[in-house]
Write a protein that holds these residues in place. Sequence first.
Motif, PDB file in Angstrom:
ATOM      1  N   ALA A   1       0.824  -1.218   0.000  1.00 20.88           N
ATOM      2  CA  ALA A   1       0.000   0.000   0.000  1.00 20.88           C
ATOM      3  C   ALA A   1       0.856   1.266   0.000  1.00 20.88           C
ATOM      4  O   ALA A   1       0.419   2.316  -0.472  1.00 20.88           O
ATOM      5  CB  ALA A   1      -0.951  -0.001   1.189  1.00 20.88           C
ATOM      6  N   SER A   2       2.099   1.153   0.496  1.00 20.42           N
ATOM      7  CA  SER A   2       2.969   2.335   0.549  1.00 20.42           C
ATOM      8  C   SER A   2       3.854   2.501  -0.687  1.00 20.42           C
ATOM      9  O   SER A   2       4.608   3.473  -0.772  1.00 20.42           O
ATOM     10  CB  SER A   2       3.845   2.289   1.807  1.00 20.42           C
ATOM     11  N   TRP A   3       3.783   1.593  -1.639  1.00 18.53           N
ATOM     12  CA  TRP A   3       4.645   1.706  -2.820  1.00 18.53           C
ATOM     13  C   TRP A   3       4.564   3.077  -3.495  1.00 18.53           C
ATOM     14  O   TRP A   3       5.599   3.612  -3.906  1.00 18.53           O
ATOM     15  CB  TRP A   3       4.343   0.602  -3.826  1.00 18.53           C
ATOM     16  N   PRO A   4       3.387   3.687  -3.638  1.00 17.59           N
ATOM     17  CA  PRO A   4       3.356   5.003  -4.291  1.00 17.59           C
ATOM     18  C   PRO A   4       4.152   6.085  -3.550  1.00 17.59           C
ATOM     19  O   PRO A   4       4.507   7.104  -4.144  1.00 17.59           O
ATOM     20  CB  PRO A   4       1.862   5.357  -4.321  1.00 17.59           C
ATOM     21  N   GLN A   5       4.465   5.875  -2.280  1.00 18.90           N
ATOM     22  CA  GLN A   5       5.238   6.861  -1.520  1.00 18.90           C
ATOM     23  C   GLN A   5       6.695   6.938  -1.980  1.00 18.90           C
ATOM     24  O   GLN A   5       7.339   7.968  -1.804  1.00 18.90           O
ATOM     25  CB  GLN A   5       5.179   6.547  -0.024  1.00 18.90           C
TER      26      GLN A   5
ATOM     27  N   ILE B   1       3.943   4.753  -9.786  1.00 18.59           N
ATOM     28  CA  ILE B   1       2.640   4.281  -9.305  1.00 18.59           C
ATOM     29  C   ILE B   1       1.874   5.469  -8.752  1.00 18.59           C
ATOM     30  O   ILE B   1       2.267   6.051  -7.741  1.00 18.59           O
ATOM     31  CB  ILE B   1       2.789   3.213  -8.201  1.00 18.59           C
ATOM     32  N   GLU B   2       0.781   5.818  -9.418  1.00 19.93           N
ATOM     33  CA  GLU B   2      -0.073   6.889  -8.904  1.00 19.93           C
ATOM     34  C   GLU B   2      -0.961   6.360  -7.786  1.00 19.93           C
ATOM     35  O   GLU B   2      -1.095   6.970  -6.729  1.00 19.93           O
ATOM     36  CB  GLU B   2      -0.924   7.452 -10.037  1.00 19.93           C
ATOM     37  N   THR B   3      -1.575   5.181  -8.034  1.00 16.73           N
ATOM     38  CA  THR B   3      -2.404   4.538  -7.020  1.00 16.73           C
ATOM     39  C   THR B   3      -2.187   3.028  -7.079  1.00 16.73           C
ATOM     40  O   THR B   3      -1.781   2.491  -8.120  1.00 16.73           O
ATOM     41  CB  THR B   3      -3.912   4.807  -7.215  1.00 16.73           C
ATOM     42  N   ILE B   4      -2.491   2.377  -5.962  1.00 14.97           N
ATOM     43  CA  ILE B   4      -2.431   0.920  -5.910  1.00 14.97           C
ATOM     44  C   ILE B   4      -3.577   0.430  -5.037  1.00 14.97           C
ATOM     45  O   ILE B   4      -3.884   1.032  -4.008  1.00 14.97           O
ATOM     46  CB  ILE B   4      -1.066   0.412  -5.383  1.00 14.97           C
ATOM     47  N   THR B   5      -4.214  -0.642  -5.480  1.00 18.87           N
ATOM     48  CA  THR B   5      -5.239  -1.327  -4.708  1.00 18.87           C
ATOM     49  C   THR B   5      -4.782  -2.758  -4.532  1.00 18.87           C
ATOM     50  O   THR B   5      -4.464  -3.431  -5.518  1.00 18.87           O
ATOM     51  CB  THR B   5      -6.597  -1.309  -5.446  1.00 18.87           C
ATOM     52  N   VAL B   6      -4.710  -3.209  -3.289  1.00 13.15           N
ATOM     53  CA  VAL B   6      -4.212  -4.544  -2.986  1.00 13.15           C
ATOM     54  C   VAL B   6      -5.358  -5.365  -2.407  1.00 13.15           C
ATOM     55  O   VAL B   6      -5.988  -4.958  -1.438  1.00 13.15           O
ATOM     56  CB  VAL B   6      -3.031  -4.482  -1.989  1.00 13.15           C
TER      57      VAL B   6
ATOM     58  N   VAL C   1      13.414   3.960  -9.537  1.00 15.95           N
ATOM     59  CA  VAL C   1      12.613   3.249  -8.542  1.00 15.95           C
ATOM     60  C   VAL C   1      13.509   2.527  -7.546  1.00 15.95           C
ATOM     61  O   VAL C   1      13.299   2.605  -6.326  1.00 15.95           O
ATOM     62  CB  VAL C   1      11.641   2.259  -9.227  1.00 15.95           C
ATOM     63  N   VAL C   2      14.512   1.838  -8.030  1.00 15.58           N
ATOM     64  CA  VAL C   2      15.413   1.088  -7.153  1.00 15.58           C
ATOM     65  C   VAL C   2      16.201   2.054  -6.259  1.00 15.58           C
ATOM     66  O   VAL C   2      16.371   1.810  -5.059  1.00 15.58           O
ATOM     67  CB  VAL C   2      16.336   0.159  -7.971  1.00 15.58           C
ATOM     68  N   ALA C   3      16.656   3.168  -6.827  1.00 14.15           N
ATOM     69  CA  ALA C   3      17.380   4.167  -6.028  1.00 14.15           C
ATOM     70  C   ALA C   3      16.471   4.758  -4.949  1.00 14.15           C
ATOM     71  O   ALA C   3      16.905   4.962  -3.805  1.00 14.15           O
ATOM     72  CB  ALA C   3      17.932   5.268  -6.930  1.00 14.15           C
ATOM     73  N   ALA C   4      15.217   5.026  -5.282  1.00 13.50           N
ATOM     74  CA  ALA C   4      14.272   5.572  -4.311  1.00 13.50           C
ATOM     75  C   ALA C   4      13.994   4.562  -3.194  1.00 13.50           C
ATOM     76  O   ALA C   4      13.911   4.945  -2.012  1.00 13.50           O
ATOM     77  CB  ALA C   4      12.966   5.972  -5.002  1.00 13.50           C
TER      78      ALA C   4
END
Length: 138
Positions: A25-29, A34-39, A128-131
């Motif tokens: 759920a925190s991936w967009p942070q 990823i703008e939004t994610i629904t799990v 993404v990997v660096a973030a």
Amino acid sequence: MWEYEYRLETSAAPEALWRHWADMASWPQWNDGIETITVDGPFAVGTVFTMTPPGEEPIRMRLTEIKPGESFTDEMDAGDFVVRTEHRLEPAADGQTRIVYRTEITGAVSGQVGPELGPKLTADFPEVVAALARRAGG
């Protein structure tokens, strides 16, 4: 088949990196792709999730393999082709952790789809990997 792999070594602890992966759920942070994610369930094999990249259509995916603390794989099945991305943590020199993102596109039309879609899907892997590494303290 089309394939691409990106690797980055970081001082971030594998446990910290894993915590960020497992908290879908925190991936967009930390993942600007990823703008939004629904799990639709826990971080477990079989869980379906829907990611929406900024300005694009949602992508429905499924967790297909998890080795706790080491790796997980997600998959998007488009019928004539499948996009599979493995996310791995490996020990590296000097106490570092190597983060590996590997994407494969397989299936009947992968020869046509892969060269066009693959680079679009993997273009942000370095960022993404660096973030992720920064978020985990690396």
